[in-house]
Design an enzyme around this catalytic site. Sequence first.
Site, PDB file in Angstrom:
ATOM      1  N   PHE A 128       1.147  -1.263   0.219  1.00 12.54           N
ATOM      2  CA  PHE A 128      -0.031   0.400  -0.407  1.00 12.54           C
ATOM      3  C   PHE A 128       0.763   1.491  -0.150  1.00 12.54           C
ATOM      4  O   PHE A 128       2.219   1.521   0.489  1.00 12.54           O
ATOM      5  CB  PHE A 128      -0.933   0.037   1.543  1.00 12.54           C
ATOM      6  N   ASP A 198       0.449  -5.151   8.459  1.00  9.36           N
ATOM      7  CA  ASP A 198      -0.315  -3.811   8.534  1.00  9.36           C
ATOM      8  C   ASP A 198      -2.121  -4.835   8.886  1.00  9.36           C
ATOM      9  O   ASP A 198      -1.842  -5.475   7.576  1.00  9.36           O
ATOM     10  CB  ASP A 198       0.252  -2.940   7.509  1.00  9.36           C
ATOM     11  N   TYR A 223     -11.445   2.646  10.357  1.00  3.74           N
ATOM     12  CA  TYR A 223     -12.696   3.212   8.746  1.00  3.74           C
ATOM     13  C   TYR A 223     -12.715   2.266   7.896  1.00  3.74           C
ATOM     14  O   TYR A 223     -13.502   2.285   7.586  1.00  3.74           O
ATOM     15  CB  TYR A 223     -12.278   4.128   8.574  1.00  3.74           C
ATOM     16  N   LYS A 224     -12.230   1.185   8.155  1.00  2.70           N
ATOM     17  CA  LYS A 224     -12.884  -0.242   7.382  1.00  2.70           C
ATOM     18  C   LYS A 224     -13.698  -1.175   7.491  1.00  2.70           C
ATOM     19  O   LYS A 224     -14.573  -0.337   7.612  1.00  2.70           O
ATOM     20  CB  LYS A 224     -11.400  -0.504   6.304  1.00  2.70           C
ATOM     21  N   ARG A 372     -12.710  -3.815  -7.469  1.00  2.00           N
ATOM     22  CA  ARG A 372     -12.520  -4.235  -5.893  1.00  2.00           C
ATOM     23  C   ARG A 372     -14.041  -4.755  -5.602  1.00  2.00           C
ATOM     24  O   ARG A 372     -14.488  -3.518  -5.708  1.00  2.00           O
ATOM     25  CB  ARG A 372     -11.954  -3.993  -5.786  1.00  2.00           C
TER      26      ARG A 372
HETATM   27  C1  LIG Z   1      -5.997   2.112   3.907  1.00  2.38           C
HETATM   28  C2  LIG Z   1      -4.496   1.340   4.770  1.00  2.38           C
HETATM   29  C3  LIG Z   1      -4.479   2.861   5.135  1.00  2.38           C
HETATM   30  C4  LIG Z   1      -4.336   3.915   5.657  1.00  2.38           C
HETATM   31  O1  LIG Z   1      -3.319   4.961   6.540  1.00  2.38           O
HETATM   32  P1  LIG Z   1      -4.614   6.415   6.848  1.00  2.38           P
HETATM   33  O2  LIG Z   1      -3.164   7.021   7.771  1.00  2.38           O
HETATM   34  O3  LIG Z   1      -5.655   5.685   7.579  1.00  2.38           O
HETATM   35  O4  LIG Z   1      -4.781   6.840   5.335  1.00  2.38           O
HETATM   36  C5  LIG Z   1      -2.826   2.204   5.960  1.00  2.38           C
HETATM   37  N1  LIG Z   1      -2.407   1.065   5.404  1.00  2.38           N
HETATM   38  C6  LIG Z   1      -3.134  -0.009   4.862  1.00  2.38           C
HETATM   39  C7  LIG Z   1      -2.770  -1.513   4.023  1.00  2.38           C
HETATM   40  C8  LIG Z   1      -4.502   0.279   3.965  1.00  2.38           C
HETATM   41  O5  LIG Z   1      -5.236  -0.227   3.790  1.00  2.38           O
END
Ligand SMILES: *Cc1c(COP(=O)(O)O)cnc(C)c1O
Length: 413
Positions: A128, A198, A223-224, A372
């Site tokens: 990511f 992560d 938030y996911k 997705r």
């Molecule tokens: C959604 C996501 C993030 C989000 O990071 P933010 O700091 O909330 O913007 C980080 N890493 C992964 C793998 C994600 O899927």
Amino acid sequence: MSPHFTLDEARALDMHDPLRAFRERFILPEEIVYLDGNSLGALPARSAARLREAVENEWGRGLIRSWNLHDWIGAPQRAGALIAPLIGAKASEVVVADSTSQNLFKLIVSAIRAAGGRGAVLTEAGNFPTDLYIAEGAVGLFGDCTLKVVPTDDLPAAIDDDVAVLVLTHVHYKTGARHDMAALTAAAQAKGALVIWDLSHSAGAIAVDLNGCNADMAIGCGYKYLNGGPGAPAFLFVAERHQLHLSPATTGWMGHAAPFQFRDDYQPAPGISRFLCGTPPVIALAALEESLGIFAEVDQVLLADKSALMCDLLIALVEERCAGFGFELITPRNPAARGSHVSFAHDEAHAICQALIARGVIGDFRAPDVLRFGCTPLYCGFEDIWRAVDTLQMVMATRAWDSPEHQLRQRVT
Ligand SMILES: *Cc1c(COP(=O)(O)O)cnc(C)c1O
């Protein structure tokens, strides 16, 4: 799965779904099929009232007294304790703070410092973006440290005596491929490296067992699948055995052993709280806590089983009803090797995604060519999957995607 899986069969699966009742705990517009809860979780039915209470009563009437009266000060640990059982951690190993990006930064810096001279942070190509950018920024703070970004298949061979920390996303945001957490953790530890996982696309949808894998550290998103609301604070995990010897990168007063003694010198808190930094976002935490309260009632095994079944059904239906339309499945078929979303590569993925959204089916597009679909087992059902694929077939068969309005790219995709 029989050919021509019907709407009635999907409804029958929903009827027998032991998690069916949880859908009522969320507010979802009737006309929408929401397959994007892996990007922004749905609104829990009670969150609006909880937020109103937090604002009007706790803030409005309680004012500053609410830090104690409503234990605002304890919210980061309280929310962490609610996340702990979802990820195989102890309550004392998880805390909610900052964003996922910031938490990753904090833990990478702590890990490099603890590594005593090892000079590399290792991660995989295609991770990511924020994980790659944060890792790059963190190594840049140390004169003798480098970031090694290697193809996924080369990871095991790339773990050598110079690696301070391996940074991996458990479930890949695009492909949905899931790493073998136990095996990679063991491989890194055998070489004396730490691992940061992560869990952004894992926590709240699939089984995660950090302590069962002897994990060192982890971070994840609020938030996911955890439904804490847009920009909700994130979480971090540090195994108990590491807490005392890791020095926090951001030495703010909320991570101090005694913040309200207002001393001049910094003394880290004795446990997970040392990884806090500044004043917690109380209103946002109220929304997250409300949502996490729902998970406390959910059987995690049922949740993971339903996730696997929903993804299986989605793959089978797309292959049956959208054969010949050019979709290439990029998600592993083996449920144990994937997360809770299913992705297809297609040259027109962006326009197809827009055409679906215009018809009430919300999935998402990930550049350059990925369509997705997130299967959130807590509030989505099998009928949702059936309707999504029914709409997809129609969009493809009629070439509804091939219209100028579906070419427009907005700032957020
Ligand atoms: C959604 C996501 C993030 C989000 O990071 P933010 O700091 O909330 O913007 C980080 N890493 C992964 C793998 C994600 O899927």
